[in-house]
Write an enzyme that holds these catalytic residues in place. Structure first.
Site, PDB file in Angstrom:
ATOM      1  N   ASP A 164       0.856  -1.170   0.000  1.00  0.00           N
ATOM      2  CA  ASP A 164       0.000   0.000   0.000  1.00  0.00           C
ATOM      3  C   ASP A 164       0.907   1.240   0.000  1.00  0.00           C
ATOM      4  O   ASP A 164       2.122   1.150   0.180  1.00  0.00           O
ATOM      5  CB  ASP A 164      -0.939  -0.027   1.227  1.00  0.00           C
ATOM      6  CG  ASP A 164      -2.161   0.846   1.016  1.00  0.00           C
ATOM      7  OD1 ASP A 164      -3.168   0.624   1.693  1.00  0.00           O
ATOM      8  OD2 ASP A 164      -2.107   1.746   0.140  1.00  0.00           O
TER       9      ASP A 164
HETATM   10  C1  GLC Z   1      -4.313   4.279  -0.272  1.00  0.00           C
HETATM   11  C2  GLC Z   1      -5.200   3.132   0.148  1.00  0.00           C
HETATM   12  C3  GLC Z   1      -5.280   2.019  -0.864  1.00  0.00           C
HETATM   13  C4  GLC Z   1      -5.119   2.590  -2.263  1.00  0.00           C
HETATM   14  C5  GLC Z   1      -3.715   3.140  -2.375  1.00  0.00           C
HETATM   15  C6  GLC Z   1      -3.475   3.813  -3.734  1.00  0.00           C
HETATM   16  O1  GLC Z   1      -3.591   4.781   0.826  1.00  0.00           O
HETATM   17  O2  GLC Z   1      -4.945   2.527   1.411  1.00  0.00           O
HETATM   18  O3  GLC Z   1      -6.531   1.352  -0.687  1.00  0.00           O
HETATM   19  O4  GLC Z   1      -5.323   1.576  -3.237  1.00  0.00           O
HETATM   20  O5  GLC Z   1      -3.405   4.079  -1.331  1.00  0.00           O
HETATM   21  O6  GLC Z   1      -4.274   4.944  -3.836  1.00  0.00           O
END
Ligand code: GLC
Length: 736
Positions: free
Chosen positions: A294
């Protein structure tokens, strides 16, 4: 010539042609030969790559405007041609094709970039939030909606969606509960499979399909007290019986990728957890795609206290099994050094790169790296897409209360439409609405005006804002209510009150909204409350005052049309809750599949409030009535490995057709590991016409449906008595 010789000759012919095809042009490297098998192309390309090129494939930057305020990522102005992936924030393919051209023509090996984005419940044609979808009990519609999202995304330059979010969650204080499919592991698994199929189809190289990404692996929904980005306390037992099952289902369905989560798992962060990322996901489930972290989840290992610095964070995440690093550049900065120091073996690098390349080949990016540039009206908000998502939204609506059948609103000549959501458009999109636009959304007011044209006048008053102390609008709202036959009060949440980093200490609506309801009751007219929200709400006070309550969730571009259809009677509500609505925030966590307590009766109960929820899992009313007949078993004994069926006839005894869902639960009252008081194992939704009887059938496979898992995921089926449960009926079967 004998038949066998003919067959042999034919086989030889086919083989020689295929060899010719692979080696057709000596000057073309095998990895560029579209006819060569993917695995051969992967190995050929990998063998040509140097360490720097390999590491680039394990990094993801951002490209375009970053609209997630929680991630103040650095816009990478000069994205290197060798980069493995970017998060693509634009809605048109031009910028993407420009970067892709750079990758294909300026890099030594011409490896295409992989473009990802959060297409969570629609790209531009936004459909209901996943929590709402789960209340439809219609996986086919979830698959169809995901296919709509895939088509719009791929034709707009996105090859990979960071979806579905499949974190089982039971704490409505956690804003991300909106993004998942509710509290039940089995139901979440069914919807996971449906959305993976919708996104990926049978062939991801199609220009209307995208790679899926199961997230957030694993246990994010157990974030303590509903706070975001924090720790969890998840035993291995709970990991296996609650949080892993949807991921196992998704991996088996062929999900291309997973995303590792922010949370820790009882002290070991999910993004540095070798047990989940490698032992379970790779060694046991044989997942052959890759894991992306993430956003900043690698560098956050320092905050979480398991890495002294970014270099150790890179080593821990990579060696645990995170192949790609999202945006924090830890891999970019440290992997080469770690390889040279012998801390990261080259074979691990090769395995990671192999996984990334494999997905790029399966997506067809080497053979079709560019997105065809067609006009927006040819790829977005297509009529068939709008029809599909409107049906989805209709089936998510849950009728929670309908005292004296005040609904549908037949006979009303003047309807007072009141509340902060009555004319709202943007907030009906919900969180994570990608490129959805407020102007695409039909407001409740517009929908009601159309729905009741020629039948009733709609008179509007806002009454109050979503929150705050301003009650100046109450008087006008009350006057409008007094002058109407019925009041429709539109309450709920802003879309920014759920989603990432939106934890709330209470799941009650702001006081001003509840006070507006109390004020309107003074008009002495029936009050129908419509709710648009991204979490289960505390409705105990609203329930006492409202004559009817309709949970419409956050429906996306369909906006107020489905719920207007419910109010007029055009749509018979068929939604059933996939998440428990607690009596109050103080009851959290409360969910249907809790384990049995040590004491029965009123011991172990709250002294100050009921210990049962306001609305339980599976609850929902209809405009018609269903009479459940007697459950019948094909046998009352089953051997391990055996099967049997159970059926139940359901009659529509009401005056109108309806869609009914039968939820099949099991219970194992005595087990070497205590099991939940009941466990959902199958569900089916059928149209039952007025007066008609339909038979619902559950084909029970003892190993699949009655067994349990232990704390290392080993499934076991113990002899003894089990119960099959539908509503208030339960039948015993014995496993021998
Ligand atoms: C965010 C979220 C995740 C998302 C990623 C890209 O912090 O936790 O669900 O896909 O970053 O945006």
């Amino acid at each position: 010539m004998k038949k066998k010789q003919i067959v042999q000759l034919f086989g030889l012919l086919v083989f020689s042609v295929s060899v010719q095809a692979v080696a057709k042009d000596k000057n073309t490297p095998l990895y560029k030969d579209a006819k060569a098998p993917v695995e051969q192309r992967v190995e050929d390309l990998l063998s040509r790559m140097n360490l720097e090129e390999k590491i680039y494939q394990l990094n993801q930057y951002t490209l375009g405007f970053n609209n997630n305020i929680n991630n103040l990522g650095e816009a990478v102005k000069n994205v290197p041609a060798e980069i493995g992936s970017v998060i693509y924030f634009e809605a048109d393919p031009q910028l993407r094709n420009g970067l892709q051209k750079k990758a294909m023509e300026e890099s030594r090996l011409g490896i295409p970039v992989l473009f990802g984005y959060d297409v969570i419940h629609g790209f531009r044609t936004v459909y209901p939030i996943p929590l709402a979808q789960a209340c439809s009990w219609n996986p086919a519609l979830v698959e169809q909606s995901s296919a709509v999202a895939a088509q719009e995304a791929r034709m707009s330059g996105v090859d990979w969606t960071f979806s579905p979010m499949i974190d089982v969650a039971r704490d409505g204080r956690w804003g991300r509960i909106a993004e998942g499919y509710g509290e039940d592991p089995y139901a979440t698994g069914v919807y996971t499979v449906a959305s993976v199929k919708g996104y990926q189809g049978d062939d991801m190289s199609s220009d209307k399909r995208v790679a899926a990404c199961l997230k957030h692996y694993v246990g994010y929904g157990a974030s303590e007290a509903g706070r975001d980005y924090v720790y969890t306390e998840i035993s291995r037992q709970s990991l296996w019986d609650t949080y892993l099952p949807p991921y196992e289902a998704g991996v088996k369905a062929g999900a291309a990728t997973l995303m590792s989560a922010f949370n820790d798992i009882s002290g070991v962060p999910a993004s540095a957890n070798h047990y989940t990322l490698t032992e379970v996901l790779k060694n046991r489930w044989k997942h052959d795609g890759f894991v992306v972290s993430d956003w900043d989840a690698v560098v956050q290992l320092v905050n979480q206290g398991v890495a002294a610095d970014t270099k150790e964070a890179a080593e821990k995440a990579f060696m645990a099994g995170v192949e790609m690093d999202m945006t924090d550049n830890c891999y970019q900065r440290h992997l080469a050094e770690l390889v040279n120091e012998g801390k990261v073996p080259m074979q691990n690098i090769d395995d990671a790169v192999r996984r990334v390349l494999r997905i790029k080949f399966r997506l067809g990016l080497f053979d079709n790296p560019y997105t065809k540039e067609v006009k927006q009206e040819e790829r977005l908000l297509l009529p068939q897409s709008l029809r599909a998502v409107e049906q989805m939204a209709e089936e998510t609506i849950v009728l929670l209360k309908n005292a004296d059948n005040v609904l549908p609103l037949s006979g009303a000549k003047k309807i007072a439409l009141v509340g902060p959501l009555a004319k709202n458009q943007a907030d009906l999109l919900g969180s994570w609405s990608a490129h959805g636009r407020a102007q695409d959304v039909c407001s409740i007011y517009d929908a009601m005006t159309r729905e009741f044209a020629g039948k009733a006048d709609i008179v509007y008053a806002q009454g109050c804002d979503f929150d705050g102390e301003n009650r100046d609008g109450f008087a006008e709202a009350l006057a409008v209510a007094k002058n109407a036959d019925v009041v429709v009060l539109c309450l709920g949440e802003k879309r920014g009150w759920s989603g990432e980093n939106t934890s709330r200490s209470t799941i009650a609506l702001p006081a001003v909204q509840e006070e507006l309801l109390a004020e309107l009751k003074k008009a002495g007219k029936p009050v129908v409350v419509l709710l648009s929200n991204g979490r289960p709400l505390e409705l105990v006070r609203i329930e006492k005052q409202a004559d009817a309550i309709v949970e419409m969730w956050q429906p996306g571009v369909a906006g107020g049309k489905p719920v207007a259809g419910v109010l007029s009677g055009r749509v018979n509500p068929s939604g059933r809750l996939a998440i428990t609505f607690p009596y109050s925030t103080g009851q959290i966590p409360i969910y249907y599949n809790q384990r049995p307590p040590a004491r029965k009766g009123n011991q172990g109960r709250y002294q100050d409030i009921p210990s049962t929820p306001l609305y339980e899992f599976g609850y929902g009313l209809s405009y018609t009535d269903y009479k459940y007949g007697t459950m019948k078993l094909s046998a009352d004994k089953v051997k391990r490995g055996g099967k049997l069926t159970v059926e139940i006839p359901v009659t529509n005894v009401g005056g109108r057709d309806g869609l009914e869902t039968v939820h099949w639960f099991i219970n194992d009252p005595v087990s070497s590991i205590a099991r939940p008081v009941k466990e959902l194992k199958f569900f089916e939704k059928q149209l039952i016409k007025a007066g008609e009887t339909k038979v619902f059938r559950f084909d029970i496979d003892a190993e699949r449906d009655l067994s349990f898992v232990d704390s290392d995921g080993k499934r076991f089926l113990e002899p003894g008595d089990y119960y099959i449960i539908v509503k208030d009926q339960k039948l015993k079967i014995s496993v021998e």
